[in-house]
Design a protein around this motif. Sequence first.
Motif, PDB file in Angstrom:
ATOM      1  N   ILE A  17      23.712 -25.235 -39.654  1.00 34.08           N
ATOM      2  CA  ILE A  17      22.751 -25.720 -40.656  1.00 34.08           C
ATOM      3  C   ILE A  17      23.261 -27.005 -41.290  1.00 34.08           C
ATOM      4  O   ILE A  17      22.518 -27.970 -41.463  1.00 34.08           O
ATOM      5  CB  ILE A  17      22.491 -24.644 -41.727  1.00 34.08           C
ATOM      6  CG1 ILE A  17      21.787 -23.430 -41.111  1.00 34.08           C
ATOM      7  CG2 ILE A  17      21.695 -25.211 -42.901  1.00 34.08           C
ATOM      8  CD1 ILE A  17      20.425 -23.715 -40.517  1.00 34.08           C
ATOM      9  N   ARG A  18      24.542 -27.039 -41.611  1.00 34.80           N
ATOM     10  CA  ARG A  18      25.107 -28.242 -42.247  1.00 34.80           C
ATOM     11  C   ARG A  18      25.095 -29.431 -41.298  1.00 34.80           C
ATOM     12  O   ARG A  18      24.900 -30.569 -41.728  1.00 34.80           O
ATOM     13  CB  ARG A  18      26.503 -27.944 -42.772  1.00 34.80           C
ATOM     14  CG  ARG A  18      26.448 -26.983 -43.947  1.00 34.80           C
ATOM     15  CD  ARG A  18      27.792 -26.565 -44.433  1.00 34.80           C
ATOM     16  NE  ARG A  18      27.657 -25.519 -45.452  1.00 34.80           N
ATOM     17  CZ  ARG A  18      28.651 -25.032 -46.158  1.00 34.80           C
ATOM     18  NH1 ARG A  18      29.882 -25.493 -45.981  1.00 34.80           N
ATOM     19  NH2 ARG A  18      28.442 -24.086 -47.043  1.00 34.80           N
ATOM     20  N   ARG A  78      23.185 -24.772 -50.068  1.00 31.47           N
ATOM     21  CA  ARG A  78      22.440 -25.584 -51.043  1.00 31.47           C
ATOM     22  C   ARG A  78      23.400 -26.454 -51.839  1.00 31.47           C
ATOM     23  O   ARG A  78      23.140 -27.640 -52.070  1.00 31.47           O
ATOM     24  CB  ARG A  78      21.617 -24.697 -51.971  1.00 31.47           C
ATOM     25  CG  ARG A  78      20.383 -24.111 -51.322  1.00 31.47           C
ATOM     26  CD  ARG A  78      19.414 -23.523 -52.340  1.00 31.47           C
ATOM     27  NE  ARG A  78      20.016 -22.596 -53.271  1.00 31.47           N
ATOM     28  CZ  ARG A  78      20.146 -21.276 -53.080  1.00 31.47           C
ATOM     29  NH1 ARG A  78      19.714 -20.740 -51.955  1.00 31.47           N
ATOM     30  NH2 ARG A  78      20.704 -20.519 -54.001  1.00 31.47           N
ATOM     31  N   SER A  79      24.515 -25.890 -52.221  1.00 25.76           N
ATOM     32  CA  SER A  79      25.530 -26.650 -52.954  1.00 25.76           C
ATOM     33  C   SER A  79      26.100 -27.758 -52.072  1.00 25.76           C
ATOM     34  O   SER A  79      26.296 -28.891 -52.523  1.00 25.76           O
ATOM     35  CB  SER A  79      26.637 -25.715 -53.428  1.00 25.76           C
ATOM     36  OG  SER A  79      27.641 -26.437 -54.091  1.00 25.76           O
ATOM     37  N   ASP A 116      23.608 -30.575 -51.881  1.00 25.61           N
ATOM     38  CA  ASP A 116      23.611 -31.374 -53.112  1.00 25.61           C
ATOM     39  C   ASP A 116      24.767 -32.370 -53.106  1.00 25.61           C
ATOM     40  O   ASP A 116      24.589 -33.551 -53.424  1.00 25.61           O
ATOM     41  CB  ASP A 116      23.707 -30.472 -54.342  1.00 25.61           C
ATOM     42  CG  ASP A 116      22.448 -29.663 -54.596  1.00 25.61           C
ATOM     43  OD1 ASP A 116      21.384 -29.996 -54.034  1.00 25.61           O
ATOM     44  OD2 ASP A 116      22.541 -28.673 -55.355  1.00 25.61           O
ATOM     45  N   GLY A 117      25.950 -31.901 -52.732  1.00 29.11           N
ATOM     46  CA  GLY A 117      27.122 -32.775 -52.691  1.00 29.11           C
ATOM     47  C   GLY A 117      26.995 -33.857 -51.634  1.00 29.11           C
ATOM     48  O   GLY A 117      27.308 -35.025 -51.874  1.00 29.11           O
ATOM     49  N   ALA A 118      26.532 -33.469 -50.452  1.00 24.61           N
ATOM     50  CA  ALA A 118      26.388 -34.430 -49.354  1.00 24.61           C
ATOM     51  C   ALA A 118      25.329 -35.477 -49.681  1.00 24.61           C
ATOM     52  O   ALA A 118      25.482 -36.653 -49.347  1.00 24.61           O
ATOM     53  CB  ALA A 118      26.039 -33.702 -48.059  1.00 24.61           C
ATOM     54  N   THR A 119      24.275 -35.059 -50.345  1.00 19.79           N
ATOM     55  CA  THR A 119      23.227 -36.001 -50.747  1.00 19.79           C
ATOM     56  C   THR A 119      23.788 -37.031 -51.727  1.00 19.79           C
ATOM     57  O   THR A 119      23.515 -38.234 -51.609  1.00 19.79           O
ATOM     58  CB  THR A 119      22.036 -35.248 -51.379  1.00 19.79           C
ATOM     59  OG1 THR A 119      21.503 -34.335 -50.413  1.00 19.79           O
ATOM     60  CG2 THR A 119      20.950 -36.197 -51.838  1.00 19.79           C
ATOM     61  N   LEU A 120      24.580 -36.559 -52.663  1.00 22.19           N
ATOM     62  CA  LEU A 120      25.190 -37.459 -53.647  1.00 22.19           C
ATOM     63  C   LEU A 120      26.152 -38.444 -52.978  1.00 22.19           C
ATOM     64  O   LEU A 120      26.113 -39.651 -53.251  1.00 22.19           O
ATOM     65  CB  LEU A 120      25.916 -36.641 -54.714  1.00 22.19           C
ATOM     66  CG  LEU A 120      26.498 -37.408 -55.883  1.00 22.19           C
ATOM     67  CD1 LEU A 120      25.402 -38.121 -56.668  1.00 22.19           C
ATOM     68  CD2 LEU A 120      27.258 -36.462 -56.797  1.00 22.19           C
ATOM     69  N   ALA A 172      14.691 -21.846 -44.308  1.00 22.01           N
ATOM     70  CA  ALA A 172      14.911 -20.417 -44.557  1.00 22.01           C
ATOM     71  C   ALA A 172      16.368 -20.148 -44.899  1.00 22.01           C
ATOM     72  O   ALA A 172      16.680 -19.367 -45.804  1.00 22.01           O
ATOM     73  CB  ALA A 172      14.487 -19.602 -43.341  1.00 22.01           C
ATOM     74  N   HIS A 173      17.266 -20.814 -44.189  1.00 21.73           N
ATOM     75  CA  HIS A 173      18.689 -20.632 -44.464  1.00 21.73           C
ATOM     76  C   HIS A 173      19.027 -21.128 -45.866  1.00 21.73           C
ATOM     77  O   HIS A 173      19.722 -20.442 -46.620  1.00 21.73           O
ATOM     78  CB  HIS A 173      19.534 -21.357 -43.420  1.00 21.73           C
ATOM     79  CG  HIS A 173      21.007 -21.135 -43.602  1.00 21.73           C
ATOM     80  ND1 HIS A 173      21.669 -20.090 -43.012  1.00 21.73           N
ATOM     81  CD2 HIS A 173      21.932 -21.810 -44.322  1.00 21.73           C
ATOM     82  CE1 HIS A 173      22.949 -20.129 -43.367  1.00 21.73           C
ATOM     83  NE2 HIS A 173      23.133 -21.180 -44.152  1.00 21.73           N
ATOM     84  N   LEU A 174      18.528 -22.296 -46.220  1.00 16.78           N
ATOM     85  CA  LEU A 174      18.803 -22.851 -47.553  1.00 16.78           C
ATOM     86  C   LEU A 174      18.266 -21.948 -48.657  1.00 16.78           C
ATOM     87  O   LEU A 174      18.880 -21.843 -49.716  1.00 16.78           O
ATOM     88  CB  LEU A 174      18.205 -24.252 -47.681  1.00 16.78           C
ATOM     89  CG  LEU A 174      18.930 -25.370 -46.952  1.00 16.78           C
ATOM     90  CD1 LEU A 174      18.139 -26.669 -47.064  1.00 16.78           C
ATOM     91  CD2 LEU A 174      20.333 -25.551 -47.482  1.00 16.78           C
ATOM     92  N   ALA A 175      17.140 -21.289 -48.398  1.00 18.64           N
ATOM     93  CA  ALA A 175      16.550 -20.412 -49.408  1.00 18.64           C
ATOM     94  C   ALA A 175      17.463 -19.223 -49.721  1.00 18.64           C
ATOM     95  O   ALA A 175      17.449 -18.712 -50.842  1.00 18.64           O
ATOM     96  CB  ALA A 175      15.186 -19.910 -48.931  1.00 18.64           C
ATOM     97  N   GLY A 176      18.283 -18.828 -48.747  1.00 18.26           N
ATOM     98  CA  GLY A 176      19.127 -17.665 -48.960  1.00 18.26           C
ATOM     99  C   GLY A 176      20.609 -17.933 -49.010  1.00 18.26           C
ATOM    100  O   GLY A 176      21.402 -16.985 -49.087  1.00 18.26           O
TER     101      GLY A 176
END
Length: 70
Positions: free
Chosen positions: A6-7, A39-40, A43-47, A30-34
């Motif tokens: 996923i990553r 998700r964290s 967020d870090g990779a986006t930043l 679906a994976h991110l939802a659970g």
Amino acid sequence: MGCERIREALSSQLDGEATDPVTGQDEVDAHLAGCPACRSWLDGATLVTRHARLDRRLVPPPLDDAAVAA
């Protein structure tokens, strides 16, 4: 589907690449939802990606005439 896969898909998306057909967007969502860890991670990779794109220090200065002539 595992977090590593996923990553990889998320990293590709952040780089502007198309979603891998094997790892479809529905599976990623679906994976991110659970998965709070992914998700964290997102967020870090986006930043980091945003800072890298906006940081002018990473862009080399233009070459001057002497450097081009050499």
